[in-house]
Write an enzyme that holds these catalytic residues in place. Structure first.
Site, short mmCIF file in Angstrom:
data_model
loop_
_atom_site.label_atom_id
_atom_site.label_comp_id
_atom_site.label_asym_id
_atom_site.label_seq_id
_atom_site.Cartn_x
_atom_site.Cartn_y
_atom_site.Cartn_z
N ASN A 87 -3.74 6.52 -1.90
CA ASN A 87 -3.37 6.53 -0.29
C ASN A 87 -2.68 7.77 0.01
O ASN A 87 -2.91 8.49 1.38
CB ASN A 87 -2.67 5.31 0.10
CG ASN A 87 -3.76 4.12 0.21
OD1 ASN A 87 -5.11 4.22 0.31
ND2 ASN A 87 -3.15 2.97 0.17
N SER A 130 0.76 -1.27 -0.18
CA SER A 130 -0.11 -0.21 0.05
C SER A 130 0.83 1.38 -0.07
O SER A 130 0.58 2.29 -0.33
CB SER A 130 -0.93 0.04 1.32
OG SER A 130 -1.51 -1.26 1.38
N GLU A 136 -3.92 -0.02 -9.29
CA GLU A 136 -2.93 0.97 -9.42
C GLU A 136 -1.72 0.37 -9.83
O GLU A 136 -1.34 -0.57 -9.15
CB GLU A 136 -2.37 1.94 -8.11
CG GLU A 136 -3.42 3.21 -7.91
CD GLU A 136 -2.94 3.88 -6.62
OE1 GLU A 136 -2.91 4.96 -6.38
OE2 GLU A 136 -2.67 3.16 -5.54
N HIS A 167 -1.11 -2.55 -7.02
CA HIS A 167 -2.00 -2.22 -5.74
C HIS A 167 -3.43 -2.42 -5.90
O HIS A 167 -4.10 -1.37 -6.73
CB HIS A 167 -1.48 -0.75 -5.43
CG HIS A 167 -2.16 0.00 -4.13
ND1 HIS A 167 -2.47 0.88 -4.01
CD2 HIS A 167 -2.51 -1.11 -2.81
CE1 HIS A 167 -3.35 1.05 -2.57
NE2 HIS A 167 -2.95 -0.26 -2.07
P1 NAI Z 1 -3.49 -9.93 5.93
O1 NAI Z 1 -2.76 -9.77 7.14
O2 NAI Z 1 -4.88 -10.16 5.79
O3 NAI Z 1 -2.67 -11.21 5.05
C1 NAI Z 1 -1.42 -11.31 5.06
C2 NAI Z 1 -0.91 -12.72 4.82
O4 NAI Z 1 0.30 -12.80 4.34
C3 NAI Z 1 -1.53 -13.71 5.87
O5 NAI Z 1 -2.33 -14.59 5.48
C4 NAI Z 1 0.25 -14.05 6.13
O6 NAI Z 1 0.05 -15.69 6.62
C5 NAI Z 1 0.74 -14.25 4.99
N1 NAI Z 1 1.91 -14.05 5.00
C6 NAI Z 1 2.88 -13.24 5.84
N2 NAI Z 1 4.16 -13.51 5.70
C7 NAI Z 1 4.25 -14.39 4.63
C8 NAI Z 1 5.28 -14.94 4.04
N3 NAI Z 1 6.57 -14.44 4.26
N4 NAI Z 1 5.24 -15.95 3.09
C9 NAI Z 1 3.68 -16.13 2.67
N5 NAI Z 1 2.68 -15.58 3.34
C10 NAI Z 1 2.95 -14.85 4.35
O7 NAI Z 1 -2.87 -8.81 5.20
P2 NAI Z 1 -3.62 -8.04 3.96
O8 NAI Z 1 -4.70 -6.95 4.37
O9 NAI Z 1 -4.14 -9.13 2.80
O10 NAI Z 1 -2.41 -7.16 3.36
C11 NAI Z 1 -1.49 -7.84 2.53
C12 NAI Z 1 -0.54 -6.67 1.66
O11 NAI Z 1 -1.56 -6.06 0.87
C13 NAI Z 1 -0.15 -5.59 2.56
O12 NAI Z 1 1.01 -5.13 2.02
C14 NAI Z 1 -0.89 -4.60 2.51
O13 NAI Z 1 -0.46 -3.12 2.90
C15 NAI Z 1 -1.48 -4.60 1.23
N6 NAI Z 1 -2.95 -4.00 1.09
C16 NAI Z 1 -3.98 -4.17 2.03
C17 NAI Z 1 -4.94 -3.69 1.75
C18 NAI Z 1 -6.37 -4.04 2.72
O14 NAI Z 1 -7.34 -3.21 2.76
N7 NAI Z 1 -6.24 -4.91 3.52
C19 NAI Z 1 -5.42 -2.77 0.45
C20 NAI Z 1 -4.42 -2.86 -0.49
C21 NAI Z 1 -3.12 -3.27 -0.24
#
Ligand code: NAI
Ligand code: 3HC
Length: 696
Positions: A477, A406, A439, A427
């Site tokens: 953002n 993000s 994005e 993104h």
């Molecule tokens: P989340 O916490 O829901 O999911 C992250 C997932 O990645 C978890 O299932 C975890 O087990 C897995 N994970 C962590 N480290 C890992 C690794 N080394 N290898 C494999 N899997 C791994 O987080 P979320 O919300 O899905 O965010 C993920 C990314 O997307 C972040 O960079 C966030 O900034 C970005 N993002 C989030 C948005 C949102 O609204 N939640 C919107 C747009 C981007």
């Protein structure tokens, strides 16, 4: 005759074939050609019927939208349609592709209508801030009744031939060549000796409660007015003689043509199409994509995988453990079940995808074959760098490595790999299988064909893709952070979150910023603030009410409470009574004497912050064109479509008064309200943001 219309004859049938690619818009030349064609047919010895048919992709996509806002040239479309309908010859429309807006209105002016089964019809003028203005509001209800006609006009949706036949819009559906079908149908009608059948001569349908319908539709439009005005035009169809009804329709159409909403909607229409058209990618071929990898199957990874699976791509999902992998699979399954419920896929396809197209793994070596991989792990640079090192190790040469980060710096991530030209940001927005925005974040070293592939993937997934440069928060953002800060400042100065949300929802936002924060989860901002505080980054006016809410376990909708209380369900929000006392405590601690804010002032400050930051984003080249910012806010942040986006809105209200507002706010906080150099330049040169869009 205009070269847009070809005149030919098949025995006693004259054929007017429309040739105005790509979609046969009813431009001035087409209208003139149709008028001349009717004259020629009527003067042509032995002609008893006229067939109107389109060449290429469509019958007609409607009036030529590029002519809107310019002085209208004769023949005007309503007059042309009346002229067609009044012809002593039998006039038949043979429809294929789309017949939209003025296109359907031409068909309704013909005496009989045949179409191929794949044809679609509709009156989408409301999506341009208008109502049908060439008899559609008068003729359609005479064929379908008021209720169905209002449904067609106020939703603007496309209706398949089958449904249109049921509604009485299309007389006959027949597979095959539209021209041959039309000739055969016209011949059959002549042989049967049927007479002309002008819709305008049919009885008007029964009335409804017009005021109630107007009010209901106005309320549904969230500030958009054109759908409600369809009701008044149809009312005229029922209550007045045809010619008078037509005049009433025309008046409403012209009045709406003068509105800011019409300008905003048409800007949105063209920008939505221009946003993916980057001059720099004109001759660049994207790389092929069939199989993608997704790293991390949390909220975002599961949503991205779902979008890809629904688009028919193979997906290999990598998670940290078998358990996390199962949780990711469960999330994707829930998303896909939703797609079954909405009729997007069949239960069989759902099962097929889960058993064959999706593979969940914990070992990077399984990613050797992917064409593109999207990382969606925790928002932590060190974690991301480790993931990219693994991807660099296993992915085949030419595979594209993308991050869904993000805020983090794509160039820094790319620099840790041996192939920075293959790295970019993709993104997505949450929920990624629903939200339209993508994005495409282009780093310093990203190769043009990698950027082109980002756009190609966006298209496959049905997204609106916007090119963004690297900075904290990219386009969306980064701008969000600024206007949220303006809202937070207003709270400390005396506004309540509820006044701010209400003012902005009245402005047309789908949700105000505090309702959005509750939906996204207050813990996200809390984590960022904690991190910044740890880095010694403490705001000038250090408010703690949002942290207090989180400390008490209130993260918004997911915990049932945040700025609002959701005890009665997510849609039945009521203010959380604990919040205002927390804010008052902050004001007292910071020595702030609160003052009242009107809704107008709230909107002015919020929008000034949004426009100023948007202008910085364009000025710095993070967004290439103002329209890129407009589409980002429209498709990712609930900005009202009928206002066209923040920079179109700024053009409409005038850049000079906006700059003056910003300068007056700068007296309170010169850093935050420093005017964007681009905004100052445009004002000095008496130009608009839209002038920059036109440069391409
Ligand atoms: P989340 O916490 O829901 O999911 C992250 C997932 O990645 C978890 O299932 C975890 O087990 C897995 N994970 C962590 N480290 C890992 C690794 N080394 N290898 C494999 N899997 C791994 O987080 P979320 O919300 O899905 O965010 C993920 C990314 O997307 C972040 O960079 C966030 O900034 C970005 N993002 C989030 C948005 C949102 O609204 N939640 C919107 C747009 C981007
Ligand atoms: N006038 C001028 N240009 C039009 C147009 C129109 N009515 N409809 C489409 N175009 C242009 C697009 O801008 C695009 O141009 P570009 O290639 O330079 O970007 C090109 O035609 C192809 O359009 P799409 O990329 O959108 O092609 P699709 O196949 O995806 O969609 C469509 C085709 C369904 C016809 C879609 O373009 C569309 O919905 N068009 C608008 C239809 C509409 O709103 N009609 C009502 C007009 S208002 C009216 O008729 C008033 C009357 O009541 C008096």
């Amino acid at each position: 005759m205009s070269d847009k219309i070809a005149y030919s004859r098949e025995g006693d049938i004259a054929i007017l074939t429309v040739r105005n690619p790509p979609v046969n818009a009813l431009s001035h030349a087409v209208r003139q050609g149709l008028s001349d064609g009717m004259d020629q047919a009527e003067a042509d010895d032995g002609v008893r019927a006229v067939l109107i048919v389109g060449e290429g992709r469509a019958f007609f996509a409607g009036a030529d939208i590029t002519e809107f806002g310019k002085p209208p040239l004769e023949p005007h479309l309503p007059d042309l349609i009346n002229r067609i309908e009044a012809s002593p010859l039998l006039v038949v429309a043979s429809m294929h592709g789309v017949s939209l807006g003025g296109g359907l209105e031409v068909a309704l002016g013909c005496h009989y209508r045949i179409s191929v089964p794949s044809a679609k019809v509709g009156l989408p003028e409301v999506h341009l801030g208008l109502i049908p203005g060439a008899g559609g509001t008068q003729r359609l209800p005479r064929l379908t009744g008021v209720e169905a006609a209002l449904d067609v006009m106020t939703t603007g949706r496309h209706i398949g031939a089958g449904k249109a036949h049921e509604l009485g819009i299309i007389d006959v559906i027949k597979d095959g060549d539209p021209k041959a079908n039309g000739i055969a149908y016209a011949r059959q009608l002549l042989e049967e000796g049927v007479s002309r059948r002008p819709v305008s001569e049919m009885d008007p349908p029964a009335p409804i409660d017009w005021d109630a319908a107007f009010d209901t539709i106005l309320a549904k439009g969230r500030g958009q007015i054109s759908p409600a005005w369809c009701v008044r035009a149809v009312q005229a169809a029922v209550e007045k003689p045809f010619a008078e009804g037509l005049k009433a329709e025309r008046q409403i159409f012209y009045d709406l043509m003068q509105t800011d909403q019409r300008q905003g909607m048409i800007h949105s229409f063209f920008s939505e199409r221009a946003v993916g058209n980057l001059p720099e990618l004109k001759d660049v071929n994207p790389r092929g994509i069939q199989h993608i990898g997704v790293i991390g199957g949390g909220t975002m990874g599961a949503g991205i995988a779902t979008a890809a699976l629904l688009a028919g791509l193979e997906v290999t999902m990598l998670e940290m453990s078998a358990e996390a992998g199962q949780a990711a699979r469960d999330r994707i399954e829930r998303n896909l079940s939703g797609a079954v419920k909405r009729g997007r896929i069949t239960p069989k396809q759902h099962d097929q995808i889960l058993t064959h197209t999706l593979v969940v793994v914990t070992n990077y070596d399984k990613l050797q074959d992917v064409d593109l991989v999207i990382e969606a792990v925790f928002e932590d640079m060190e974690v991301k760098k480790k993931v990219f090192a693994e991807l660099d190790r296993v992915c085949k040469p030419g595979a594209i490595l993308a991050s869904n980060t993000s805020y983090l710096n794509i160039d820094e991530i790319a620099a840790t790999t041996s192939r920075p030209s293959d790295v970019l940001g993709l993104h997505f927005f949450s929920p990624a299988h629903v939200m339209k925005l993508l994005e495409v974040v282009v780093g310093d070293k990203t190769a043009p064909d990698v950027t082109a592939t980002g756009f190609a993937l966006g298209k496959m997934l049905g997204k609106i893709s916007v090119r963004a440069g690297v900075c904290d928060g990219f386009i969306g953002n980064r701008i969000l952070a600024t206007y949220r800060t303006a809202a937070d400042q207003m709270i400390l100065d005396g506004a309540s979150p509820y006044e701010i949300d209400n003012a902005l929802e009245d402005f047309g936002f789908a949700m105000g910023p505090f309702a959005v924060a509750d939906l996204a989860g207050l813990d996200i901002g809390w984590a960022v603030r904690k991190r910044k505080r740890a880095e010694g980054n403490v705001p000038k006016r250090d408010a703690t009410y949002a942290d207090t809410l989180c400390e008490q376990g209130h993260f918004g909708q997911k915990t049932g409470k945040g700025y609002y209380d959701y005890a009665a369900g997510p849609k039945a929000r009521v203010p959380n009574p604990d919040v205002l006392p927390m804010i008052e405590a902050d004001r007292a601690r910071l020595g702030i004497t609160p003052r009242a804010f009107t809704h107008e002032e709230i909107v002015r400050r919020y929008m000034a912050a949004m426009v100023n930051e948007s202008a910085k984003v364009v000025g710095e080249g993070i967004a290439r064109r103002p329209l890129d910012v407009d589409m980002t806010l429209l498709f990712g942040y609930g900005f009202p479509r009928y206002r066209g986006g923040p920079l179109k809105w700024a053009d409409i209200v005038g850049l000079e008064p906006l700059l003056n507002d910003i300068k007056s706010y700068a007296a309170e906080d010169p850093d935050f309200w420093a005017p964007a150099p681009l905004l100052e330049q445009l004002v000095a040169e008496n130009k608009t943001f839209d002038d920059l869009n036109k440069k391409g």
